[in-house]
Each structure stands twice: as structure tokens, then as C-alpha cells.
Write an enzyme that holds these catalytic residues in place. Sequence first.
Site, PDB file in Angstrom:
ATOM      1  N   ASP A   1      -6.487  -6.469   4.780  1.00 49.92           N
ATOM      2  CA  ASP A   1      -5.842  -5.158   4.736  1.00 49.92           C
ATOM      3  C   ASP A   1      -5.837  -4.539   6.130  1.00 49.92           C
ATOM      4  O   ASP A   1      -6.901  -4.318   6.709  1.00 49.92           O
ATOM      5  CB  ASP A   1      -6.640  -4.273   3.757  1.00 49.92           C
ATOM      6  CG  ASP A   1      -6.024  -2.898   3.541  1.00 49.92           C
ATOM      7  OD1 ASP A   1      -4.937  -2.621   4.079  1.00 49.92           O
ATOM      8  OD2 ASP A   1      -6.660  -2.099   2.813  1.00 49.92           O
TER       9      ASP A   1
ATOM     10  N   MET B   1      -8.995   7.853  -0.423  1.00 52.57           N
ATOM     11  CA  MET B   1      -9.764   8.302   0.753  1.00 52.57           C
ATOM     12  C   MET B   1     -10.297   9.706   0.495  1.00 52.57           C
ATOM     13  O   MET B   1      -9.575  10.558  -0.029  1.00 52.57           O
ATOM     14  CB  MET B   1      -8.857   8.319   1.981  1.00 52.57           C
ATOM     15  CG  MET B   1      -8.214   6.978   2.286  1.00 52.57           C
ATOM     16  SD  MET B   1      -7.309   7.031   3.846  1.00 52.57           S
ATOM     17  CE  MET B   1      -6.530   5.418   3.832  1.00 52.57           C
TER      18      MET B   1
ATOM     19  N   ASP C   1      -4.954   3.334  -1.953  1.00 50.52           N
ATOM     20  CA  ASP C   1      -6.006   3.695  -1.005  1.00 50.52           C
ATOM     21  C   ASP C   1      -6.575   5.064  -1.334  1.00 50.52           C
ATOM     22  O   ASP C   1      -5.955   6.090  -1.045  1.00 50.52           O
ATOM     23  CB  ASP C   1      -5.432   3.711   0.417  1.00 50.52           C
ATOM     24  CG  ASP C   1      -5.163   2.315   0.942  1.00 50.52           C
ATOM     25  OD1 ASP C   1      -6.077   1.481   0.890  1.00 50.52           O
ATOM     26  OD2 ASP C   1      -4.032   2.068   1.408  1.00 50.52           O
TER      27      ASP C   1
ATOM     28  N   SER D   1       0.841  -1.199   0.000  1.00 50.82           N
ATOM     29  CA  SER D   1       0.000   0.000   0.000  1.00 50.82           C
ATOM     30  C   SER D   1       0.871   1.242   0.000  1.00 50.82           C
ATOM     31  O   SER D   1       1.580   1.526   0.973  1.00 50.82           O
ATOM     32  CB  SER D   1      -0.898  -0.001   1.233  1.00 50.82           C
ATOM     33  OG  SER D   1      -1.498   1.269   1.369  1.00 50.82           O
TER      34      SER D   1
ATOM     35  N   MET E   1     -12.187   4.148  -0.546  1.00 42.57           N
ATOM     36  CA  MET E   1     -12.799   4.476   0.747  1.00 42.57           C
ATOM     37  C   MET E   1     -13.459   5.835   0.587  1.00 42.57           C
ATOM     38  O   MET E   1     -12.994   6.854   1.120  1.00 42.57           O
ATOM     39  CB  MET E   1     -11.725   4.476   1.850  1.00 42.57           C
ATOM     40  CG  MET E   1     -11.320   3.070   2.259  1.00 42.57           C
ATOM     41  SD  MET E   1      -9.724   3.027   3.073  1.00 42.57           S
ATOM     42  CE  MET E   1      -8.661   3.050   1.643  1.00 42.57           C
TER      43      MET E   1
ATOM     44  N   HIS F   1      -1.276  -1.452  -4.162  1.00 39.31           N
ATOM     45  CA  HIS F   1      -2.535  -1.157  -3.470  1.00 39.31           C
ATOM     46  C   HIS F   1      -2.672   0.364  -3.345  1.00 39.31           C
ATOM     47  O   HIS F   1      -1.798   1.038  -2.785  1.00 39.31           O
ATOM     48  CB  HIS F   1      -2.525  -1.819  -2.092  1.00 39.31           C
ATOM     49  CG  HIS F   1      -3.826  -1.705  -1.362  1.00 39.31           C
ATOM     50  ND1 HIS F   1      -4.932  -2.486  -1.661  1.00 39.31           N
ATOM     51  CD2 HIS F   1      -4.207  -0.897  -0.340  1.00 39.31           C
ATOM     52  CE1 HIS F   1      -5.924  -2.170  -0.850  1.00 39.31           C
ATOM     53  NE2 HIS F   1      -5.516  -1.203  -0.042  1.00 39.31           N
TER      54      HIS F   1
ATOM     55  N   MET G   1     -11.356  -6.042   6.134  1.00 39.16           N
ATOM     56  CA  MET G   1     -10.484  -5.068   6.803  1.00 39.16           C
ATOM     57  C   MET G   1     -10.095  -5.602   8.184  1.00 39.16           C
ATOM     58  O   MET G   1     -10.946  -6.070   8.944  1.00 39.16           O
ATOM     59  CB  MET G   1     -11.215  -3.725   6.979  1.00 39.16           C
ATOM     60  CG  MET G   1     -11.462  -2.944   5.699  1.00 39.16           C
ATOM     61  SD  MET G   1      -9.975  -2.513   4.757  1.00 39.16           S
ATOM     62  CE  MET G   1      -9.038  -1.549   5.932  1.00 39.16           C
TER      63      MET G   1
ATOM     64  N   HIS H   1      -8.530   0.540  -3.897  1.00 39.11           N
ATOM     65  CA  HIS H   1      -9.401   0.393  -2.725  1.00 39.11           C
ATOM     66  C   HIS H   1     -10.076   1.746  -2.482  1.00 39.11           C
ATOM     67  O   HIS H   1      -9.437   2.675  -1.992  1.00 39.11           O
ATOM     68  CB  HIS H   1      -8.516  -0.032  -1.534  1.00 39.11           C
ATOM     69  CG  HIS H   1      -9.247  -0.181  -0.239  1.00 39.11           C
ATOM     70  ND1 HIS H   1      -8.591  -0.374   0.968  1.00 39.11           N
ATOM     71  CD2 HIS H   1     -10.571  -0.188   0.072  1.00 39.11           C
ATOM     72  CE1 HIS H   1      -9.468  -0.487   1.936  1.00 39.11           C
ATOM     73  NE2 HIS H   1     -10.678  -0.366   1.425  1.00 39.11           N
TER      74      HIS H   1
HETATM   75  C1  DX5 Z   1      -6.192   1.497   5.742  1.00 43.95           C
HETATM   76  C2  DX5 Z   1      -5.747   1.218   4.333  1.00 43.95           C
HETATM   77  C3  DX5 Z   1      -4.633   0.246   4.279  1.00 43.95           C
HETATM   78  C4  DX5 Z   1      -3.348   0.707   4.896  1.00 43.95           C
HETATM   79  C5  DX5 Z   1      -2.522  -0.490   5.253  1.00 43.95           C
HETATM   80  O1  DX5 Z   1      -7.271   2.349   5.703  1.00 43.95           O
HETATM   81  O2  DX5 Z   1      -6.823   0.692   3.587  1.00 43.95           O
HETATM   82  O3  DX5 Z   1      -4.424  -0.191   2.931  1.00 43.95           O
HETATM   83  O4  DX5 Z   1      -2.611   1.512   4.029  1.00 43.95           O
HETATM   84  O5  DX5 Z   1      -1.397  -0.082   5.956  1.00 43.95           O
HETATM   85  P1  DX5 Z   1      -0.767  -0.984   7.125  1.00 43.95           P
HETATM   86  O6  DX5 Z   1      -0.345  -2.281   6.490  1.00 43.95           O
HETATM   87  O7  DX5 Z   1       0.384  -0.172   7.619  1.00 43.95           O
HETATM   88  O8  DX5 Z   1      -1.830  -1.183   8.154  1.00 43.95           O
HETATM   89 ZN    ZN Z   2      -6.416  -0.371   1.660  1.00 43.01          ZN
END
Ligand code: DX5
Ligand code: ZN
Length: 232
Positions: A183, A43, A41, A14, A74, A39, A143, A72
Amino acid sequence: MPANSDNGVLLSPSIIASDLSTMGRDVSAFDPAAFDLLHLDVMDGNFVPNLTFGPGYIRALASHTSIPLDIHLMIERPELSLEAYLELVPWCLTIHYESTRFPSRILQTIRKAGVRAGLSVNPATPIEALYDLSGECDLILVMSVDPGFYGQAFMPAALDRIRRLRGHLDSTAGGAGTLIQVDGGISVKNIGEVARAGARVIVAGNAVFGADDPNRAARELKRAAADGMRAV
Ligand code: DX5
Ligand code: ZN
């Protein structure tokens, strides 16, 4: 679209745990044998309190690498911006069960675009809530932290949720091919157990990019996942 899967587990580092400002240059040094996926993320500061990047950043980054993209989302109401992510032709596009009233329609739209459809579930949502939608998913993301930030501690309850979900999928017509992703808080200490529980796509942020040598850390994670699966 293909991703490496030499030991049955795909690692998806990620990038929010890294320096996003230099990622366009850094990405070419990632070992493709350990970085099966990237990956990403997304947000929105609304579904989760944090804000990261959108399709423009991902498009720019994708022009520097051929590692398949694992997106991903969010974000609230992903149906409103789905097209911009589908245009990136990711390996998988994952939405959150909790982010929309129309998960089924969105999953169908993703599949129709020829992209793997992923559905993610927060730790507070009963895993059974997804069962009726599992036939519409190519991947279910369990998650193991509340989404929003990297570097949080793994929630052990995720292990039993993965096992139960795997059992459900395997007992459902067509469900055996549905992948489980995990994740949040993954490390060399727990990745073996997570793989053994049934996860086959494993995200790692801090465990990869918090290390001095991300390639080495990613290779060690893959090795630990393979060891965990052999211990079955
Ligand atoms: C959390 C994200 C994850 C995060 C994982 O909201 O969706 O993908 O980046 O990071 P680690 O492995 O450090 O928990
Ligand atoms: Zn993620």
C-alpha cells in the site's frame, strides 16, 4: 467474502483518493472485474495526522455495493473500536503493528469473528518484528509509504521487505497461505515488480482515482501486475 483473483493479484482501490461525498452513487459504476476489493483507510488524526471516516460511513457505503471491504485501520488502540468494524463483516480487517501493545489478542479476536486478520507495518519498523506474529495473520500489509495520505512516492525498499517476508512465510508451517499486501505509491510502472516480489493484494489510490477513467486505470493496473508475474 469471495473476491475475484483471475490473475493471482487482487486490486484494492483506495477510495480516499476519490470524492467521498459522491461515493455512494459512484461505487455502482466500478467494474467488479478490476475492483476486486474496496480499500478503506480509517484515519484517526492521532496515529496518523489525517482524519477520514469511521464505521458509520463504511456501513452506508457498503449498502450500495457488493464489492468486498478491505479495511485498513490507522488508529491508535484499535482494540477499543474493533467490534464496530467487525460488525461490517469485511473481507479483511487490518490493524497496525505500531498502534497497539496487544496485536496478538486483536488478531485472535478478528479471526474468531470469522474475518481475515491483517497486520500492517510502517516503513520504519523492521519487517522481522512481525515474524513471531505471522502465524496469527491471514494478511500482512507492507506499507510502501508512511501512512496518512494518498499520492505519496513509492519507497523502493518495500520490494526487498516483501521478498524477505515472503521467504519467511514460505519457510514457516502454515505460512504459505498468508497473503502479502502492499500500500502506497503504486502505479502501472511499479505494480509488476511489486507483484513479482510477492504481493498478492495491491492497493492503489491516486493511480486509480487520479485517472480520468478509474475503471480503465484499474484494468491497466491489473494487466500490468499479471505481466509482471509472468515475467518471473
Ligand atoms: C496511505 C493509505 C493508502 C493510500 C494509497 O496512508 O493507507 O491506502 O490511500 O494511496 P496511493 O496509492 O495514492 O499512495
Ligand atoms: Zn491503506
